[in-house]
Design an enzyme around this catalytic site. Structure first.
Site, PDB file in Angstrom:
ATOM      1  N   GLY A  14      79.345  40.603 -19.872  1.00 42.92           N
ATOM      2  CA  GLY A  14      79.124  42.073 -19.271  1.00 42.92           C
ATOM      3  C   GLY A  14      78.525  43.289 -20.108  1.00 42.92           C
ATOM      4  N   SER A  15      78.025  42.933 -21.464  1.00 49.01           N
ATOM      5  CA  SER A  15      77.510  44.001 -22.195  1.00 49.01           C
ATOM      6  C   SER A  15      76.423  44.860 -21.630  1.00 49.01           C
ATOM      7  CB  SER A  15      77.385  43.533 -23.700  1.00 49.01           C
ATOM      8  OG  SER A  15      75.998  42.780 -23.705  1.00 49.01           O
ATOM      9  N   HIS A 112      66.300  38.819 -19.464  1.00 46.22           N
ATOM     10  CA  HIS A 112      66.047  37.618 -20.080  1.00 46.22           C
ATOM     11  C   HIS A 112      65.916  37.949 -21.627  1.00 46.22           C
ATOM     12  CE1 HIS A 112      65.161  33.436 -20.577  1.00 46.22           C
ATOM     13  NE2 HIS A 112      64.054  33.542 -21.258  1.00 46.22           N
ATOM     14  N   VAL A 147      62.481  30.470 -11.577  1.00 49.81           N
ATOM     15  CA  VAL A 147      63.159  31.435 -12.629  1.00 49.81           C
ATOM     16  C   VAL A 147      62.449  31.761 -13.606  1.00 49.81           C
ATOM     17  CG1 VAL A 147      65.423  30.065 -12.117  1.00 49.81           C
ATOM     18  CG2 VAL A 147      64.010  29.152 -13.933  1.00 49.81           C
ATOM     19  N   ASP A 148      62.787  32.916 -14.221  1.00 53.13           N
ATOM     20  CA  ASP A 148      62.084  33.631 -15.272  1.00 53.13           C
ATOM     21  C   ASP A 148      60.810  33.957 -15.038  1.00 53.13           C
ATOM     22  OD1 ASP A 148      64.523  33.346 -16.462  1.00 53.13           O
ATOM     23  OD2 ASP A 148      64.299  31.660 -17.543  1.00 53.13           O
TER      24      ASP A 148
HETATM   25  C1  4DW Z   1      69.128  31.873 -14.880  1.00 50.07           C
HETATM   26  C2  4DW Z   1      68.307  30.875 -14.028  1.00 50.07           C
HETATM   27  C3  4DW Z   1      68.949  29.485 -13.873  1.00 50.07           C
HETATM   28  C4  4DW Z   1      70.127  29.260 -14.158  1.00 50.07           C
HETATM   29  C5  4DW Z   1      70.976  30.146 -14.595  1.00 50.07           C
HETATM   30  C6  4DW Z   1      70.377  31.569 -14.954  1.00 50.07           C
HETATM   31  C7  4DW Z   1      68.568  33.137 -15.076  1.00 50.07           C
HETATM   32  C8  4DW Z   1      68.723  34.334 -14.171  1.00 50.07           C
HETATM   33  C9  4DW Z   1      69.179  33.953 -12.681  1.00 50.07           C
HETATM   34  C10 4DW Z   1      70.114  33.548 -12.435  1.00 50.07           C
HETATM   35  N1  4DW Z   1      69.928  33.218 -10.861  1.00 50.07           N
HETATM   36  C11 4DW Z   1      68.744  33.045 -10.753  1.00 50.07           C
HETATM   37  C12 4DW Z   1      67.997  33.615 -11.877  1.00 50.07           C
HETATM   38  C13 4DW Z   1      66.686  33.651 -11.744  1.00 50.07           C
HETATM   39  O1  4DW Z   1      65.965  34.048 -12.550  1.00 50.07           O
HETATM   40  N2  4DW Z   1      66.055  33.208 -10.594  1.00 50.07           N
HETATM   41  C14 4DW Z   1      66.790  32.744  -9.543  1.00 50.07           C
HETATM   42  N3  4DW Z   1      67.998  32.690  -9.651  1.00 50.07           N
HETATM   43  N4  4DW Z   1      66.170  32.523  -8.578  1.00 50.07           N
HETATM   44  C15 4DW Z   1      70.710  28.058 -13.735  1.00 50.07           C
HETATM   45  O2  4DW Z   1      70.008  26.991 -13.246  1.00 50.07           O
HETATM   46  N5  4DW Z   1      72.206  27.706 -13.683  1.00 50.07           N
HETATM   47  C16 4DW Z   1      72.677  26.559 -13.372  1.00 50.07           C
HETATM   48  C17 4DW Z   1      74.149  26.299 -13.604  1.00 50.07           C
HETATM   49  C18 4DW Z   1      74.693  27.129 -14.697  1.00 50.07           C
HETATM   50  C19 4DW Z   1      76.165  27.070 -14.701  1.00 50.07           C
HETATM   51  O3  4DW Z   1      76.637  25.860 -15.268  1.00 50.07           O
HETATM   52  O4  4DW Z   1      77.163  27.806 -14.368  1.00 50.07           O
HETATM   53  C20 4DW Z   1      72.824  26.199 -11.954  1.00 50.07           C
HETATM   54  O5  4DW Z   1      72.914  25.213 -11.405  1.00 50.07           O
HETATM   55  O6  4DW Z   1      72.912  27.303 -11.016  1.00 50.07           O
HETATM   56  C1  GAR Z   2      72.189  38.558 -22.253  1.00 50.84           C
HETATM   57  O1  GAR Z   2      71.835  38.286 -23.498  1.00 50.84           O
HETATM   58  C2  GAR Z   2      71.276  38.354 -21.122  1.00 50.84           C
HETATM   59  O2  GAR Z   2      70.166  38.600 -21.502  1.00 50.84           O
HETATM   60  C3  GAR Z   2      71.426  36.796 -21.122  1.00 50.84           C
HETATM   61  O3  GAR Z   2      72.549  36.464 -20.921  1.00 50.84           O
HETATM   62  C4  GAR Z   2      73.316  37.466 -21.877  1.00 50.84           C
HETATM   63  C5  GAR Z   2      74.318  38.019 -21.105  1.00 50.84           C
HETATM   64  O4  GAR Z   2      75.044  38.925 -21.696  1.00 50.84           O
HETATM   65  N1  GAR Z   2      70.779  36.217 -19.906  1.00 50.84           N
HETATM   66  C6  GAR Z   2      70.152  34.967 -19.975  1.00 50.84           C
HETATM   67  O5  GAR Z   2      70.183  34.150 -20.714  1.00 50.84           O
HETATM   68  C7  GAR Z   2      69.531  34.712 -18.456  1.00 50.84           C
HETATM   69  N2  GAR Z   2      68.698  33.369 -18.585  1.00 50.84           N
HETATM   70  P1  GAR Z   2      76.124  40.024 -21.241  1.00 50.84           P
HETATM   71  O6  GAR Z   2      76.833  39.457 -20.347  1.00 50.84           O
HETATM   72  O7  GAR Z   2      76.993  40.643 -22.277  1.00 50.84           O
HETATM   73  O8  GAR Z   2      75.420  41.008 -20.737  1.00 50.84           O
END
Ligand code: 4DW
Ligand code: GAR
Length: 197
Positions: A14-15, A112, A147-148
């Site tokens: 959560g930074s 990101h 995503v992204d």
């Molecule tokens: C992101 C995208 C996909 C997963 C995790 C993080 C980046 C940010 C984000 C979160 N949720 C999102 C986004 C995004 O950019 N776009 C959408 N939703 N639609 C991911 O695939 N996570 C997998 C599991 C993670 C875990 O083990 O906790 C999942 O299956 O959800």
């Molecule tokens: C941050 O570096 C953020 O950009 C990244 O996770 C970290 C969370 O740190 N996010 C991703 O990689 C999303 N795909 P935080 O919990 O200290 O904010």
């Protein structure tokens, strides 16, 4: 003008959440942090939000098994109960379905740790180093189902040095994230972000 009510979704440290909370303390900041939601009950960021007297909620995905729709309905119920207007994903690691993402289209940001469209996905710092990139960075973008991939609101470059490790590079990028995300949320709250149709 009234300040936009913002929820921050976290999964861990959560930074970035802390940086957004700090920025929103400025009297002229156009948004207030009205809720922090974690999908993990043990996320360190929850205690940091509580210390700032911000309402918190836990929507534990493990309690919904494979039922992502039920998990997301619970998330949406929290957002509605707190009359949330904008959402910031900040290290939130659950993939959100098109149902929720469309509901918040143009009103949901993510940060990101790379210069998108380079290095989508995880392990961005390791992959940037392995690729021999000279420049890395951070991006705040609107969330779309893919995503992204949503509209980029702001991004900032970070140089990669010859002696960098994953840890030193991650720290340099994180410092940039912490000042980039509040600027991007400010633009969104001011209605200065145009989302594509
Ligand atoms: C992101 C995208 C996909 C997963 C995790 C993080 C980046 C940010 C984000 C979160 N949720 C999102 C986004 C995004 O950019 N776009 C959408 N939703 N639609 C991911 O695939 N996570 C997998 C599991 C993670 C875990 O083990 O906790 C999942 O299956 O959800
Ligand atoms: C941050 O570096 C953020 O950009 C990244 O996770 C970290 C969370 O740190 N996010 C991703 O990689 C999303 N795909 P935080 O919990 O200290 O904010």
């Amino acid at each position: 003008m009234s300040r936009k009510r913002v929820a921050i979704l976290i999964s861990g440290r959560g930074s970035n959440m802390v940086a957004l909370i700090a920025a929103a303390k400025a009297p002229d900041y156009p948004a207030e942090i009205a809720l922090v939601i974690s999908n993990r009950p043990d996320a360190a960021g929850l205690a940091r939000a509580q210390a700032e007297k911000i309402p918190t909620a836990v929507v534990d995905h493990t309690r919904y098994g494979k039922d992502r729709a039920a998990f997301e309905r619970a998330l949406e119920a929290e957002l509605e109960a707190h009359r949330i207007e904008l959402v910031c994903l900040a290290g939130f690691m659950r993939l959100l379905s098109p149902w929720l993402v469309e509901r918040w289209r143009g009103r949901m940001l993510n940060i990101h740790p790379a210069l998108l469209p380079a290095f989508k996905g995880l392990d961005t710092h390791r992959r940037a180093l392995a690729a021999g990139a000279k420049t890395h960075g951070a991006t705040v973008h609107l969330v779309v189902p893919d995503v992204d991939s949503g509209t980029i609101v702001l991004q900032e470059a970070v140089p990669i040095g010859a002696g960098d490790t994953e840890e030193t590079l991650a720290a340099r990028v994180l410092a940039v994230e912490h000042h980039l995300y509040p600027q991007a949320l400010k633009l969104l709250a001011q209605g200065r972000v145009l989302s594509e149709s």
